[in-house]
Design an enzyme around this catalytic site. Structure first.
Site, PDB file in Angstrom:
ATOM      1  N   ARG A   1      99.300 111.296  49.857  1.00  0.00           N
ATOM      2  CA  ARG A   1     100.692 111.307  49.406  1.00  0.00           C
ATOM      3  C   ARG A   1     101.708 111.289  50.537  1.00  0.00           C
ATOM      4  O   ARG A   1     102.862 110.937  50.333  1.00  0.00           O
ATOM      5  CB  ARG A   1     100.915 112.564  48.555  1.00  0.00           C
ATOM      6  CG  ARG A   1     101.191 112.177  47.127  1.00  0.00           C
ATOM      7  CD  ARG A   1     102.044 113.112  46.404  1.00  0.00           C
ATOM      8  NE  ARG A   1     101.632 114.493  46.517  1.00  0.00           N
ATOM      9  CZ  ARG A   1     101.473 115.280  45.471  1.00  0.00           C
ATOM     10  NH1 ARG A   1     101.639 114.816  44.272  1.00  0.00           N
ATOM     11  NH2 ARG A   1     101.171 116.543  45.621  1.00  0.00           N
TER      12      ARG A   1
ATOM     13  N   LYS B   1      81.022 117.013  45.149  1.00  0.00           N
ATOM     14  CA  LYS B   1      80.999 118.267  44.427  1.00  0.00           C
ATOM     15  C   LYS B   1      82.300 119.033  44.676  1.00  0.00           C
ATOM     16  O   LYS B   1      82.937 118.751  45.700  1.00  0.00           O
ATOM     17  CB  LYS B   1      79.803 119.102  44.839  1.00  0.00           C
ATOM     18  CG  LYS B   1      79.837 119.532  46.308  1.00  0.00           C
ATOM     19  CD  LYS B   1      78.839 120.586  46.557  1.00  0.00           C
ATOM     20  CE  LYS B   1      79.451 121.946  46.608  1.00  0.00           C
ATOM     21  NZ  LYS B   1      79.997 122.294  47.916  1.00  0.00           N
TER      22      LYS B   1
ATOM     23  N   ASP C   1      75.484 114.572  47.212  1.00  0.00           N
ATOM     24  CA  ASP C   1      75.089 115.919  47.620  1.00  0.00           C
ATOM     25  C   ASP C   1      74.630 115.731  49.051  1.00  0.00           C
ATOM     26  O   ASP C   1      73.559 115.154  49.292  1.00  0.00           O
ATOM     27  CB  ASP C   1      73.948 116.455  46.750  1.00  0.00           C
ATOM     28  CG  ASP C   1      73.580 117.868  47.147  1.00  0.00           C
ATOM     29  OD1 ASP C   1      73.454 118.127  48.362  1.00  0.00           O
ATOM     30  OD2 ASP C   1      73.410 118.720  46.264  1.00  0.00           O
ATOM     31  N   HIS C   2      75.443 116.139  50.021  1.00  0.00           N
ATOM     32  CA  HIS C   2      75.146 115.710  51.381  1.00  0.00           C
ATOM     33  C   HIS C   2      73.822 116.261  51.906  1.00  0.00           C
ATOM     34  O   HIS C   2      73.267 115.740  52.854  1.00  0.00           O
ATOM     35  CB  HIS C   2      76.315 116.003  52.337  1.00  0.00           C
ATOM     36  CG  HIS C   2      76.428 117.425  52.777  1.00  0.00           C
ATOM     37  ND1 HIS C   2      76.977 118.402  51.993  1.00  0.00           N
ATOM     38  CD2 HIS C   2      76.062 118.035  53.936  1.00  0.00           C
ATOM     39  CE1 HIS C   2      76.939 119.545  52.651  1.00  0.00           C
ATOM     40  NE2 HIS C   2      76.393 119.359  53.834  1.00  0.00           N
TER      41      HIS C   2
ATOM     42  N   LYS D   1      70.366 114.689  54.687  1.00  0.00           N
ATOM     43  CA  LYS D   1      69.862 115.305  55.922  1.00  0.00           C
ATOM     44  C   LYS D   1      68.473 114.739  56.226  1.00  0.00           C
ATOM     45  O   LYS D   1      67.657 114.566  55.323  1.00  0.00           O
ATOM     46  CB  LYS D   1      69.804 116.828  55.777  1.00  0.00           C
ATOM     47  CG  LYS D   1      71.211 117.456  55.729  1.00  0.00           C
ATOM     48  CD  LYS D   1      71.141 118.969  55.750  1.00  0.00           C
ATOM     49  CE  LYS D   1      72.494 119.602  55.515  1.00  0.00           C
ATOM     50  NZ  LYS D   1      73.325 119.756  56.697  1.00  0.00           N
TER      51      LYS D   1
ATOM     52  N   GLU E   1      74.403 130.597  56.632  1.00  0.00           N
ATOM     53  CA  GLU E   1      75.534 130.111  57.430  1.00  0.00           C
ATOM     54  C   GLU E   1      76.159 131.271  58.185  1.00  0.00           C
ATOM     55  O   GLU E   1      76.087 132.421  57.742  1.00  0.00           O
ATOM     56  CB  GLU E   1      76.601 129.518  56.519  1.00  0.00           C
ATOM     57  CG  GLU E   1      76.123 128.342  55.703  1.00  0.00           C
ATOM     58  CD  GLU E   1      77.284 127.689  54.969  1.00  0.00           C
ATOM     59  OE1 GLU E   1      77.859 126.746  55.526  1.00  0.00           O
ATOM     60  OE2 GLU E   1      77.634 128.141  53.872  1.00  0.00           O
TER      61      GLU E   1
ATOM     62  N   ASP F   1      78.755 126.982  44.701  1.00  0.00           N
ATOM     63  CA  ASP F   1      79.021 126.189  45.903  1.00  0.00           C
ATOM     64  C   ASP F   1      77.735 125.665  46.543  1.00  0.00           C
ATOM     65  O   ASP F   1      77.709 124.567  47.084  1.00  0.00           O
ATOM     66  CB  ASP F   1      79.798 127.061  46.909  1.00  0.00           C
ATOM     67  CG  ASP F   1      80.211 126.295  48.156  1.00  0.00           C
ATOM     68  OD1 ASP F   1      80.808 125.212  48.006  1.00  0.00           O
ATOM     69  OD2 ASP F   1      79.940 126.767  49.278  1.00  0.00           O
TER      70      ASP F   1
ATOM     71  N   HIS G   1      73.030 121.971  46.356  1.00  0.00           N
ATOM     72  CA  HIS G   1      72.139 121.772  47.504  1.00  0.00           C
ATOM     73  C   HIS G   1      70.769 122.439  47.316  1.00  0.00           C
ATOM     74  O   HIS G   1      69.733 121.820  47.519  1.00  0.00           O
ATOM     75  CB  HIS G   1      72.764 122.343  48.785  1.00  0.00           C
ATOM     76  CG  HIS G   1      74.157 121.832  49.056  1.00  0.00           C
ATOM     77  ND1 HIS G   1      74.550 120.550  48.790  1.00  0.00           N
ATOM     78  CD2 HIS G   1      75.255 122.433  49.584  1.00  0.00           C
ATOM     79  CE1 HIS G   1      75.807 120.379  49.153  1.00  0.00           C
ATOM     80  NE2 HIS G   1      76.264 121.512  49.633  1.00  0.00           N
TER      81      HIS G   1
ATOM     82  N   LYS H   1      77.113 133.312  53.395  1.00  0.00           N
ATOM     83  CA  LYS H   1      78.038 133.087  54.510  1.00  0.00           C
ATOM     84  C   LYS H   1      78.023 134.334  55.387  1.00  0.00           C
ATOM     85  O   LYS H   1      77.701 135.427  54.929  1.00  0.00           O
ATOM     86  CB  LYS H   1      79.443 132.841  53.978  1.00  0.00           C
ATOM     87  CG  LYS H   1      79.516 131.590  53.089  1.00  0.00           C
ATOM     88  CD  LYS H   1      80.716 130.753  53.387  1.00  0.00           C
ATOM     89  CE  LYS H   1      80.778 129.503  52.538  1.00  0.00           C
ATOM     90  NZ  LYS H   1      80.278 128.293  53.199  1.00  0.00           N
TER      91      LYS H   1
HETATM   92  C1  BG6 Z   1      79.252 122.526  51.414  1.00  0.00           C
HETATM   93  C2  BG6 Z   1      79.761 123.859  50.940  1.00  0.00           C
HETATM   94  O1  BG6 Z   1      78.838 121.753  50.339  1.00  0.00           O
HETATM   95  O2  BG6 Z   1      78.159 122.749  52.290  1.00  0.00           O
HETATM   96  C3  BG6 Z   1      80.175 124.725  52.110  1.00  0.00           C
HETATM   97  O3  BG6 Z   1      80.875 123.657  50.081  1.00  0.00           O
HETATM   98  C4  BG6 Z   1      79.053 124.833  53.106  1.00  0.00           C
HETATM   99  O4  BG6 Z   1      80.574 126.009  51.661  1.00  0.00           O
HETATM  100  C5  BG6 Z   1      78.490 123.461  53.460  1.00  0.00           C
HETATM  101  O5  BG6 Z   1      79.553 125.471  54.267  1.00  0.00           O
HETATM  102  C6  BG6 Z   1      77.240 123.581  54.308  1.00  0.00           C
HETATM  103  O6  BG6 Z   1      76.860 122.335  54.779  1.00  0.00           O
HETATM  104  P1  BG6 Z   1      76.028 122.174  56.109  1.00  0.00           P
HETATM  105  O7  BG6 Z   1      75.717 120.709  56.175  1.00  0.00           O
HETATM  106  O8  BG6 Z   1      76.901 122.639  57.225  1.00  0.00           O
HETATM  107  O9  BG6 Z   1      74.811 123.023  55.937  1.00  0.00           O
END
Ligand code: BG6
Length: 483
Positions: free
Chosen positions: A44, A142, A171-172, A176, A210, A229, A234, A333
């Site tokens: 925007r 997501k 879903d990243h 990996k 994390e 989350d 994941h 976390k």
């Molecule tokens: C994201 C979450 O999908 O994945 C985050 O929303 C998280 O909270 C992150 O920190 C972790 O991804 P990675 O690749 O750093 O393990």
């Protein structure tokens, strides 16, 4: 690969600047993105192409050191970038965009790096402007909803505009390297599959730990919490890849059908069982990696949140292969280390011939390390060399990706973005998978919300609340430590 158009809604956002554009840049450096490709950031703000490139240039500085070829590629890459101002809730900017993207023969990818409440309306506007043709693909991030009902509503809204084959739910974690390697390991080796069942496997652990806290995502995270989350997407995707039956091929639906069966076989954790099978926690002030950090509530600036920043749970896949094999899942976390791994613990030898040993016979473990140091370790009992009798010690066969394959390990988004351009949905989630995952998560959430108990406190920099240790120790097992 032919030139294509990639349009990022939310082009000035965190995801675009921190993940998507660096990923595209590395693919460009590797020659996968050719001249004539256009990458447009949309948002925007009133911004020109040059100002946008400047922001991206700054964002890419951090990754330049990753590849010696990249400094020279920076400016030509930035030349491919443009910025367009658009209003997602009004008609401003859409007709111009449609005019620019009128060549239907080019692959056109719309990346919706915006909140899920906007997916439906963006889709409708793309349709109204004739931007949904056969070569169009849409990528959604997501969270796809916050429960099953909202996920169904989002999927319905997208389904009105796009064919399911055009929708890429990212879903990243599936991008990996080590996660993809799970498929190679299980189905490219004859060794594991005969043992991959309840008869030989004692239990499975999946940990995604994390060290970061809320970062700048308080408004999203406090509504979400770790279960939504991390677990809904994941961790359940990892569980699916460990537990699924062999697919007949790498065809996207062959794999997705098998993952769906796993999700549908998960034993529901409902009311009475949640206190036995789940633990949720919230971090308090502590120290992470030697640095003092505030607690969750202090970071949030409120003291009434019951959002969980840690989850541990015991899941079960109810089918012939996995009956009676617990899957212990945990994520949090502000834990001790950034460390993600899948640990498959095999059963004990049925009988020891070694008599009294200084060290017990440990069960074999296959450890698939997602991060930080990607690799696979198979822990075995070995004889300690020397003449002093038969002494055994547990040692790993160690396959480090960095040592074995060298070079830089590509980020998950690199593979996934190029898969979208190529039209390969194998590593993306089908709508029924997302909905089945929510169907399992919803009762856990509901029971937590109905309960008078708050999440258990844990000190930042620890491994989570002691109840998570008790969860697994009650079964005579322990969380894996890499030792
Ligand atoms: C994201 C979450 O999908 O994945 C985050 O929303 C998280 O909270 C992150 O920190 C972790 O991804 P990675 O690749 O750093 O393990």
């Amino acid at each position: 690969m032919a030139p294509f158009d990639l349009i990022i809604f939310g082009g000035t956002g965190d995801l675009a600047l921190r993940k998507l554009l660096p990923a595209l840049f590395h693919r460009y450096v590797d020659g996968q993105i050719v001249a004539g490709t256009r990458i447009l950031g949309l948002a925007r703000d009133t911004l020109g192409d040059e100002a946008y490139r400047e922001r991206v240039r700054e964002a890419l500085q951090k990754t330049l050191a990753d590849d010696p070829r990249s400094p020279a590629a920076l400016e030509p890459f930035l030349e491919m970038l443009g910025y367009r101002r658009i209003d997602l809730s009004a008609d401003t900017g859409w007709a111009e965009l449609a005019g620019e993207l009128s060549d239907e023969s080019r692959v056109r990818v719309f990346y919706l790096a915006v909140g899920p409440d906007l997916f439906g309306s963006v889709g409708a506007r793309l349709q109204a402007h004739g931007l949904t043709g056969a070569n169009t693909r849409v990528v959604v991030e997501k969270p796809i909803g916050h429960d099953r009902a909202s996920a169904v509503a989002i999927n319905d809204a997208l389904g009105k505009v796009f064919d399911e084959s055009q929708i890429y739910r990212i879903d990243h974690y599936l991008g990996k390297e080590t996660v993809q390697n799970l498929i190679a390991l299980r189905f490219g080796n004859a060794l594991f599959e005969p043992l991959w069942k309840a008869e030989h496997i004692d239990h499975v652990q999946i940990t995604v730990a994390e060290t970061v806290g809320l970062e700048r995502r308080a408004s999203y995270y406090d509504k979400s919490g770790a279960l939504r989350d991390m677990v809904q997407n994941h961790i359940l995707q990892l569980l699916c890849l460990v537990a699924m039956e062999p697919p007949s091929s790498l065809a996207a639906d062959a794999i997705r059908d098998e993952k769906l069966k796993v999700l549908r076989s998960l034993s529901p954790i409902e009311n009475g069982a949640t206190s036995q099978l789940t633990v949720r926690g919230q971090y308090r002030a502590g120290a992470v990696e030697g640095r003092p950090v505030p607690g969750y509530l202090e970071e949030l600036g409120r003291n009434d949140s019951r959002t969980e920043t840690f989850v541990a749970l015991k899941a079960e896949v109810r089918n012939w292969r996995w009956a009676g094999v617990p899957f212990y899942l945990r994520t949090g976390k502000r834990l001790t280390d950034r460390m993600s791994e899948i640990v498959v613990t095999f059963r004990q030898v049925p009988h020891s011939i070694f008599g009294e040993l200084a060290e017990p016979i440990y069960p074999n473990q296959l450890v698939i390390r997602l991060q930080p140091d990607e690799g696979v370790k198979l822990w075995l009992m070995n004889k300690v060399p020397g003449p002093g009798g038969l002494r055994l010690r547990r040692v790993p066969m160690d396959l480090s990706f960095a040592e074995t394959f060298g070079g830089r390990q590509p980020e998950a988004y690199e593979r996934l973005l190029m898969d979208v351009v190529r039209g390969n949905p194998m590593l993306f989630m089908r709508r029924d998978e997302v909905e089945a995952a929510w169907a399992w998560i919803d009762p856990i959430r509901a029971a937590w919300e109905a309960s008078a108990d708050a999440p258990k406190a844990y000190t930042a920099g620890s491994w989570g609340p002691s109840a998570a240790v008790a969860l697994i120790e009650r079964d005579g097992r322990t969380w894996h430590e890499d030792a």
